[in-house]
Design an enzyme around this catalytic site. Structure first.
Site, mmCIF file in Angstrom:
data_model
loop_
_atom_site.group_PDB
_atom_site.id
_atom_site.type_symbol
_atom_site.label_atom_id
_atom_site.label_comp_id
_atom_site.label_asym_id
_atom_site.label_seq_id
_atom_site.Cartn_x
_atom_site.Cartn_y
_atom_site.Cartn_z
ATOM 1 N N LYS A 189 0.406 -1.487 0.139
ATOM 2 C CA LYS A 189 -0.431 -0.156 0.042
ATOM 3 C C LYS A 189 0.658 1.264 -0.145
ATOM 4 O O LYS A 189 1.631 1.271 0.221
ATOM 5 C CB LYS A 189 -1.106 0.094 1.689
ATOM 6 C CG LYS A 189 -1.883 0.696 1.085
ATOM 7 C CD LYS A 189 -3.139 0.142 2.122
ATOM 8 C CE LYS A 189 -4.429 0.873 2.006
ATOM 9 N NZ LYS A 189 -4.609 0.427 3.249
HETATM 10 C C1 E4P Z 1 -8.281 0.599 4.323
HETATM 11 O O1 E4P Z 1 -7.840 0.629 2.815
HETATM 12 C C2 E4P Z 1 -8.190 2.166 4.183
HETATM 13 O O2 E4P Z 1 -7.049 2.272 4.963
HETATM 14 C C3 E4P Z 1 -9.610 2.544 5.238
HETATM 15 O O3 E4P Z 1 -10.935 2.178 4.503
HETATM 16 C C4 E4P Z 1 -9.842 3.798 5.776
HETATM 17 O O4 E4P Z 1 -10.162 4.127 6.372
HETATM 18 P P1 E4P Z 1 -11.560 5.274 7.459
HETATM 19 O O5 E4P Z 1 -11.376 6.188 6.578
HETATM 20 O O6 E4P Z 1 -12.339 4.678 8.163
HETATM 21 O O7 E4P Z 1 -10.235 5.255 8.282
#
Ligand code: E4P
Length: 214
Positions: A83
């Site tokens: 990521k």
């Molecule tokens: C997933 O890849 C993201 O990091 C996650 O969905 C972020 O979610 P949030 O906005 O609730 O922190």
């Protein structure tokens, strides 16, 4: 649309692994902090629970540092997806990792132009953040419109990059991901549990239980 679990809490991943319908996991630094274990420990456990793409996020910084960190995680298991934050250095890192055959998930995407930068660099996935965009704009459908627009642009120009609808806060975001054409929705544990529920299902079960007694 595939369903991923958006969590690094091992007990939650153990639970969803028994359902047989979760095909990947996404983590981020906040989720790792919440899990109480290190990213490396989390990866080592998650790969044994879910046989599918597992996103491990590198620290934001210079492209070469992100690539070095990515190589460590990628070597840990074939299912690891790196990521990468949506920055210019991130785009450079994605390009290099793509050349090395390492899969990437570009995170913190809030516009079609960001999605195109990531896709052009060869990103395997882009993660538009629905909930955070709704909060920022004050509009309940801002995340939906974003996912829909990215889908349309990818289709028009033939990009192979898959869309992971992220930052999902409630069932409506899951419905919106489906309608917008997301390839995947990555969903927190609580929302995954909520997805099987409906008051009329409970009511129907109650009626059937009473009928069975007669
Ligand atoms: C997933 O890849 C993201 O990091 C996650 O969905 C972020 O979610 P949030 O906005 O609730 O922190």
């Amino acid at each position: 649309m595939k369903l991923f679990a958006d969590t690094a809490i091992i007990s939650e991943i153990e639970e969803v692994s028994t359902w047989g319908i979760i095909s990947g996991v996404t983590t981020n630094p906040s989720l790792i902090a919440k899990s109480g274990i290190s990213l490396v420990d989390a990866i080592n456990k998650i790969v044994n629970l879910i046989d599918g793409p597992i996103s491990a996020e590198v620290q934001e910084g210079r492209a070469e540092d992100m690539v070095s960190e990515a190589k460590i995680y990628a070597k840990m298991h074939k299912n690891i997806v790196i990521k990468i934050p949506m920055t210019l250095e991130g785009v450079k890192a994605v390009k290099q990792l793509t050349t090395l055959g390492i899969k990437t998930n570009v995170t913190l995407v809030f516009s079609t132009s960001q999605a195109i930068m990531a896709a052009t660099a060869g990103a395997t996935y882009v993660s538009p953040f629905m909930g955070r965009l709704d909060d920022f704009t004050g509009k309940e459908d801002a995340g939906f419109e974003l996912v829909k627009d990215i889908k349309s642009v990818f289709k028009t120009y033939g990009y192979k990059t898959q869309i992971i609808a992220a930052s999902i806060r409630h069932i409506n975001h899951v419905d919106q991901s489906l309608k917008a054409g997301a390839d995947i929705a990555t969903i927190p544990f609580k929302v995954l549990q909520d997805m099987v529920k409906h008051p009329l299902t409970d009511k129907g079960l109650e009626i059937f239980r009473e009928a069975s007694k007669k």
